[in-house]
Design a protein around this motif. Sequence first.
Motif, PDB file in Angstrom:
ATOM      1  N   MET A 298       0.826  -1.200   0.000  1.00  0.00           N
ATOM      2  CA  MET A 298       0.000   0.000   0.000  1.00  0.00           C
ATOM      3  C   MET A 298       0.864   1.255   0.000  1.00  0.00           C
ATOM      4  N   ALA A 299       2.007   1.201   0.688  1.00  0.00           N
ATOM      5  CA  ALA A 299       2.897   2.357   0.720  1.00  0.00           C
ATOM      6  C   ALA A 299       3.474   2.638  -0.657  1.00  0.00           C
ATOM      7  N   ASP A 300       3.749   1.603  -1.424  1.00  0.00           N
ATOM      8  CA  ASP A 300       4.315   1.796  -2.757  1.00  0.00           C
ATOM      9  C   ASP A 300       3.319   2.443  -3.711  1.00  0.00           C
ATOM     10  N   ALA A 301       2.026   2.270  -3.452  1.00  0.00           N
ATOM     11  CA  ALA A 301       1.011   2.743  -4.391  1.00  0.00           C
ATOM     12  C   ALA A 301       0.555   4.171  -4.125  1.00  0.00           C
ATOM     13  N   ARG A 302       0.873   4.729  -2.967  1.00  0.00           N
ATOM     14  CA  ARG A 302       0.294   6.018  -2.604  1.00  0.00           C
ATOM     15  C   ARG A 302       0.910   7.164  -3.403  1.00  0.00           C
ATOM     16  N   LYS A 303       0.095   8.213  -3.572  1.00  0.00           N
ATOM     17  CA  LYS A 303       0.542   9.449  -4.196  1.00  0.00           C
ATOM     18  C   LYS A 303       0.964  10.428  -3.099  1.00  0.00           C
ATOM     19  N   ASN A 304       1.222  11.674  -3.474  1.00  0.00           N
ATOM     20  CA  ASN A 304       1.572  12.698  -2.492  1.00  0.00           C
ATOM     21  C   ASN A 304       0.379  12.999  -1.597  1.00  0.00           C
ATOM     22  N   PHE A 305       0.669  13.205  -0.317  1.00  0.00           N
ATOM     23  CA  PHE A 305      -0.387  13.488   0.640  1.00  0.00           C
ATOM     24  C   PHE A 305      -0.905  14.917   0.485  1.00  0.00           C
ATOM     25  N   VAL A 306      -2.166  15.084   0.858  1.00  0.00           N
ATOM     26  CA  VAL A 306      -2.774  16.409   0.982  1.00  0.00           C
ATOM     27  C   VAL A 306      -3.033  16.626   2.463  1.00  0.00           C
ATOM     28  N   ALA A 307      -2.366  17.641   3.055  1.00  0.00           N
ATOM     29  CA  ALA A 307      -2.413  17.835   4.510  1.00  0.00           C
ATOM     30  C   ALA A 307      -3.835  18.036   5.008  1.00  0.00           C
ATOM     31  N   ARG A 308      -4.640  18.746   4.254  1.00  0.00           N
ATOM     32  CA  ARG A 308      -6.012  19.003   4.667  1.00  0.00           C
ATOM     33  C   ARG A 308      -6.794  17.699   4.829  1.00  0.00           C
ATOM     34  N   ARG A 309      -6.577  16.756   3.932  1.00  0.00           N
ATOM     35  CA  ARG A 309      -7.290  15.480   4.022  1.00  0.00           C
ATOM     36  C   ARG A 309      -6.824  14.667   5.226  1.00  0.00           C
ATOM     37  N   ILE A 310      -5.528  14.745   5.549  1.00  0.00           N
ATOM     38  CA  ILE A 310      -5.028  14.054   6.737  1.00  0.00           C
ATOM     39  C   ILE A 310      -5.684  14.625   7.985  1.00  0.00           C
ATOM     40  N   ALA A 311      -5.839  15.946   8.014  1.00  0.00           N
ATOM     41  CA  ALA A 311      -6.496  16.590   9.166  1.00  0.00           C
ATOM     42  C   ALA A 311      -7.938  16.122   9.286  1.00  0.00           C
ATOM     43  N   TYR A 312      -8.632  15.983   8.148  1.00  0.00           N
ATOM     44  CA  TYR A 312     -10.007  15.475   8.183  1.00  0.00           C
ATOM     45  C   TYR A 312     -10.048  14.062   8.777  1.00  0.00           C
ATOM     46  N   GLY A 313      -9.108  13.208   8.351  1.00  0.00           N
ATOM     47  CA  GLY A 313      -9.081  11.842   8.857  1.00  0.00           C
ATOM     48  C   GLY A 313      -8.797  11.792  10.346  1.00  0.00           C
ATOM     49  N   CYS A 314      -7.840  12.596  10.812  1.00  0.00           N
ATOM     50  CA  CYS A 314      -7.533  12.620  12.246  1.00  0.00           C
ATOM     51  C   CYS A 314      -8.725  13.127  13.045  1.00  0.00           C
ATOM     52  N   PHE A 315      -9.412  14.151  12.515  1.00  0.00           N
ATOM     53  CA  PHE A 315     -10.603  14.658  13.192  1.00  0.00           C
ATOM     54  C   PHE A 315     -11.686  13.583  13.268  1.00  0.00           C
ATOM     55  N   LEU A 316     -11.847  12.816  12.191  1.00  0.00           N
ATOM     56  CA  LEU A 316     -12.862  11.766  12.161  1.00  0.00           C
ATOM     57  C   LEU A 316     -12.580  10.690  13.199  1.00  0.00           C
ATOM     58  N   PHE A 317     -11.347  10.213  13.261  1.00  0.00           N
ATOM     59  CA  PHE A 317     -11.028   9.141  14.205  1.00  0.00           C
ATOM     60  C   PHE A 317     -10.947   9.669  15.634  1.00  0.00           C
ATOM     61  N   GLY A 318     -10.511  10.925  15.784  1.00  0.00           N
ATOM     62  CA  GLY A 318     -10.546  11.522  17.116  1.00  0.00           C
ATOM     63  C   GLY A 318     -11.967  11.655  17.634  1.00  0.00           C
ATOM     64  N   GLY A 319     -12.886  12.040  16.757  1.00  0.00           N
ATOM     65  CA  GLY A 319     -14.296  12.106  17.150  1.00  0.00           C
ATOM     66  C   GLY A 319     -14.852  10.743  17.491  1.00  0.00           C
ATOM     67  N   GLN A 320     -14.414   9.720  16.754  1.00  0.00           N
ATOM     68  CA  GLN A 320     -14.867   8.367  17.053  1.00  0.00           C
ATOM     69  C   GLN A 320     -14.403   7.945  18.446  1.00  0.00           C
ATOM     70  N   LEU A 321     -13.150   8.277  18.802  1.00  0.00           N
ATOM     71  CA  LEU A 321     -12.626   7.927  20.122  1.00  0.00           C
ATOM     72  C   LEU A 321     -13.399   8.660  21.216  1.00  0.00           C
ATOM     73  N   TRP A 322     -13.649   9.952  21.000  1.00  0.00           N
ATOM     74  CA  TRP A 322     -14.406  10.713  21.989  1.00  0.00           C
ATOM     75  C   TRP A 322     -15.810  10.141  22.159  1.00  0.00           C
ATOM     76  N   GLY A 323     -16.469   9.798  21.047  1.00  0.00           N
ATOM     77  CA  GLY A 323     -17.809   9.235  21.132  1.00  0.00           C
ATOM     78  C   GLY A 323     -17.833   7.905  21.852  1.00  0.00           C
ATOM     79  N   THR A 324     -16.823   7.050  21.595  1.00  0.00           N
ATOM     80  CA  THR A 324     -16.764   5.741  22.255  1.00  0.00           C
ATOM     81  C   THR A 324     -16.638   5.886  23.761  1.00  0.00           C
ATOM     82  N   LEU A 325     -15.733   6.772  24.201  1.00  0.00           N
ATOM     83  CA  LEU A 325     -15.527   6.944  25.635  1.00  0.00           C
ATOM     84  C   LEU A 325     -16.682   7.708  26.288  1.00  0.00           C
TER      85      LEU A 325
END
Length: 651
Positions: A41-68
Amino acid sequence: GSPLGGLRKGSTGGSALDGDNADSSYSSHSQRRSELHHLDMADARKNFVARRIAYGCFLFGGQLWGTLHMYTDTKPSLLLPLLVTFIYPLLLVASTRVMSARSRPSERYVFEFLLAFDLYQAVTSASILVLAVKEAQLLGMLYQPWGHSSSVSSPMLRVLLFLHYRNRILELLDTFVRVSQKRLRAYGSLHVWLRMVSVWSWWVACRVGGGDVLFLVLLDSFVCAVRFSVFTLSILRWNWNWHIDFGLHAPKLQMFRNEHLYHLQVGEFYVLLAHALYALYKGNMPALPMAMQVIVMISGACIFTDFYVSRDAQKHAKREYTDTSRLMISFDSSAWLFVYHFGVAMFIEDHIEHGRPEAIGYSGSSGGALVAGTLSSGIDAHALSSWVISRCFPIAGRNPFKLLAECEIALDTFLPKNAHETSTSVLRVLLTKVSLRPPFLMGEVVSRFSTWSEIFSCLRASCHIPLFGGFLPYPVPEHGWYYDGLLWNSLFVPWRTFGTRDAVIKVSAFGHPGADIAPRRFVLPPWFAVFPPSQEALLGMRAMGYADAKDFFENTPRRWGGGVAEGGEKRPMGGSAKLLAEHRRRHFKASRLDEESIRLIEKLQATVVFHWWCCGIFLVALLTGVVAFALVVTTRGNTLPGWLFEAPPTP
């Protein structure tokens, strides 16, 4: 444990060992094992877009907050794992169908989402590990982690168990990432089985809530933290193969590399298996969670076990055709659906130069082996399939126990006396060898046949379905005892091609992920493989196989890398497409897709729609009943029989 965490690398699905070809990538067992990890999977990836990484971290952070935030110190509900068990496979089937129709994998948000996912899993697993160590010290279980009663627990331990259990459910998202990159390959059913049984195992551990389950959390959170840390570094393309450098011209001491990750996971499987057996013997823990743990650990260890044996390699047989790459046409297991494969074979006979053994070969498993043998030995596919539909269906169509006897009659009637000569080094047959030594069942690939009786026995053994063919395996003189080849896929046994240079076209009547030729108009119900509805439906399957093969071969440049890319840029035709183009006949025969064939396909489609409607009504009724049962259990205090989750009283 969670044995599927490292299962992110798909099988190449088209390489094999045979004789002197043992220097291919499959000659090393460690290579196959390393393919179970994340590096592709690492070999196939393109250049990252920082904004999209922030969206993903926000999504999983919200999931953790909701679970707890929504956690309550009660037994976990039965409703969630039941819904996951029903919805996950359905979404997986739908997503694979969507991606199979696309020519390119998805790119937007996928790798940014995957980076956020790996980072979330690594951080939460490390946090669970640290807190679990502190809790084990407070409970006096750190230096003696085994042998504790399930009554030994604490609120913090139950929180950690619940969070780890929810993380294992969240890990199912990894499957859809692989699907979006067209990397699920042929091990999908095994992947789904291990993921689901792991979720249920952790749900049972949460129901127990104490005792030796703390040891499970300690060990599995440690392994998960290491795995997902490696995955995160890999997708960032940072070097995680740590070593000590002793200077110029001195050897480097490898501290951690790919093989160590494999050893870490296998070590977890066997340690937790030993722990489960110990707890079952000692009786300090309930039997159900320990039995589930045994199933999960054995299932996880199986994917790293070498199940491959090559009869031809044992003979040190040399391949006769090594100077050029060959086109391999590979037919999956099918039972009665092999009639669809016969339609593909009819198109190949009409339009492909299939009589050149140095240029084209065939491989098959179970019913697919019969179709592959038809092409390699020069049998008329139309004549044989018509004989099967007209003669065998009235006898075995409603009685699957008579199917193999009819298979023997068909082979005895149609198989030419020189079939062993024309099929040697052209045909690859997949079998399941039964042995008295571990691992007891092994996949065996045969491509050399000394006599007519040998190729007859191999084709018959590849179709020997347990129960329908009897409980005993089928004997092949001078070689051993065998079952159907259905059990294996190319993750365990590289059976599709003779070597890595060969190009492969995969044919699947079930529409498996990664198949090149498969039903595109509609999905054939799997029960048709045992109980086909009618002779007319079988004729429709054959016509549809012919039509799907026609569609594939006419669109080869588009499917295999040629044509025009997005933005109008021309893409060069891939090597596989060039190889296929060399085998196309210059003068095609007239197409067999006449008005009658189209009518048969339409009639089959109506039959399939009716069957799927009936299946859907049954599943909705079943799901309604399951949800109603779960709701009743929840409203009654979320109680299930105590003996399932409580250890027996101490005498």
